[in-house]
Every structure is written in structure tokens, then in C-alpha cells.
Design a protein around this motif. Sequence first.
Motif, short mmCIF file in Angstrom:
data_model
loop_
_atom_site.label_atom_id
_atom_site.label_comp_id
_atom_site.label_asym_id
_atom_site.label_seq_id
_atom_site.Cartn_x
_atom_site.Cartn_y
_atom_site.Cartn_z
N LYS A 2 10.33 -2.55 11.42
CA LYS A 2 9.62 -1.29 10.80
C LYS A 2 7.96 -1.63 12.33
O LYS A 2 8.02 -2.34 12.87
CB LYS A 2 8.92 -1.83 9.58
N VAL A 7 3.04 0.22 8.41
CA VAL A 7 3.14 -0.84 7.80
C VAL A 7 1.48 -1.17 7.56
O VAL A 7 1.05 -1.05 6.72
CB VAL A 7 4.01 -1.77 8.15
N SER A 140 4.38 8.91 -6.05
CA SER A 140 5.24 8.13 -6.16
C SER A 140 4.96 8.70 -7.79
O SER A 140 4.16 9.69 -8.03
CB SER A 140 4.17 6.78 -6.04
N LYS A 148 4.91 0.71 -0.45
CA LYS A 148 5.89 1.30 -0.29
C LYS A 148 5.52 2.87 0.21
O LYS A 148 6.48 3.76 0.52
CB LYS A 148 6.75 0.56 -1.00
N SER A 149 5.60 3.49 -1.32
CA SER A 149 5.19 5.03 -1.54
C SER A 149 4.87 5.30 -0.02
O SER A 149 5.13 6.26 0.40
CB SER A 149 4.27 5.37 -2.28
N LEU A 152 7.08 5.02 2.96
CA LEU A 152 8.48 5.79 3.09
C LEU A 152 7.71 7.22 2.76
O LEU A 152 8.78 8.43 3.71
CB LEU A 152 8.90 5.89 1.88
#
Length: 178
Positions: A2, A7, A140, A148-149, A152
Motif C-alpha cells: 500500500k 493511506v 460509500s 477503506k472507502s 479504494l
Amino acid sequence: MKDANLVSTALQLRWPWLQRSEVSKPWTSFHIRFNPQVLALFREACCSVVGDGRSTLFWTDNWIDGRSIESFAPVVFATVGRRTCHRRLVVDALVGSAWIHDISGPLNAQGMAEFLQLADTLVTMALVPGQEDVLRWRWSTSGVYFAKSAFLHFFEDRPTFPPWSQIWRCSAPLKCRI
């Protein structure tokens, strides 16, 4: 592996989300400085569903069909003072059409067209007394922030490498794979 920067950005988006969505928590009173890129991403990722208009910013939040006045009428927005942009709430602006007094300076032909279109749009807006504004996360399905959304979303349009599964599913013994 990653990307650590992505992040970090996805996690930093949580703080402006918490400040705007959980107003009863103690951290909402702290003045936290955010990276301008993080704030721009936050504004892109969030939209407000206006109830009583007491927690939605009139000029900068995405509340008119998922768009902000800043993107809807940029020439009109450019004539509004910076301090006013970040403080004027929807409830204050719509009562008595006070938003018109925020505009300081002349408007060109495009600005007048934007002004008239904005005025027509705002006439149809109605506040719902007693119903709080709802902040929705666009990335989301539930409308709630998840790191995470956000992460991604950063990879949404990037090319993929299909043979990755063949590399990681090698049938050789573990000592040979390393």
C-alpha cells in the motif's frame, strides 16, 4: 504494498468527518489545521442533506443537488469575502435572502446569469425546522465515512495488473518461493 501517502490521506480525512458529523463530541471545539489537499478531498467526498440548515455552510458545502455554490456559480462566489464564505450557514443565508448582501463587488454578464440561476434555485429550497442536517460520504454506499472507502476511491481509475494472482499462488514449496 500500500502507498503510505494515500493511506495517510485516507486516515486524515477522518478528522474533518468527525468534526462535522459528531458535533456533540469534545474534539469539535478544537481548531485543527488540515492539509489543504485533505480539505479539498473532504469537500469532494461529502455532501449535505439540508434539514434546518444549522450545520451546513451556505457558500462552500455541497448541498444544492450535491454541488456547492462555489462550483455552481464561481463568478458570484468570487465576489464573496473569504470570512463570510466559511461562516455563513444555510439557515442564516436563506432567511430574508441575506446571501445577496454577501456579494460585494460588480458582476459581469456571466456573473449576472449565475446570480439569476442561483436565485431561481434557492427560491425552491425549503428548510425543515427541527430536522438536523445530515452529512453524507459519497464514496460509500451507506453514506458514512470509512477509511477503506477513501483508499479504494484513490485507486478507482488506476490500471490493474491481472497476473498478480499467478505470482502469489505459486505451487512451489515455501522455501523456494522466498
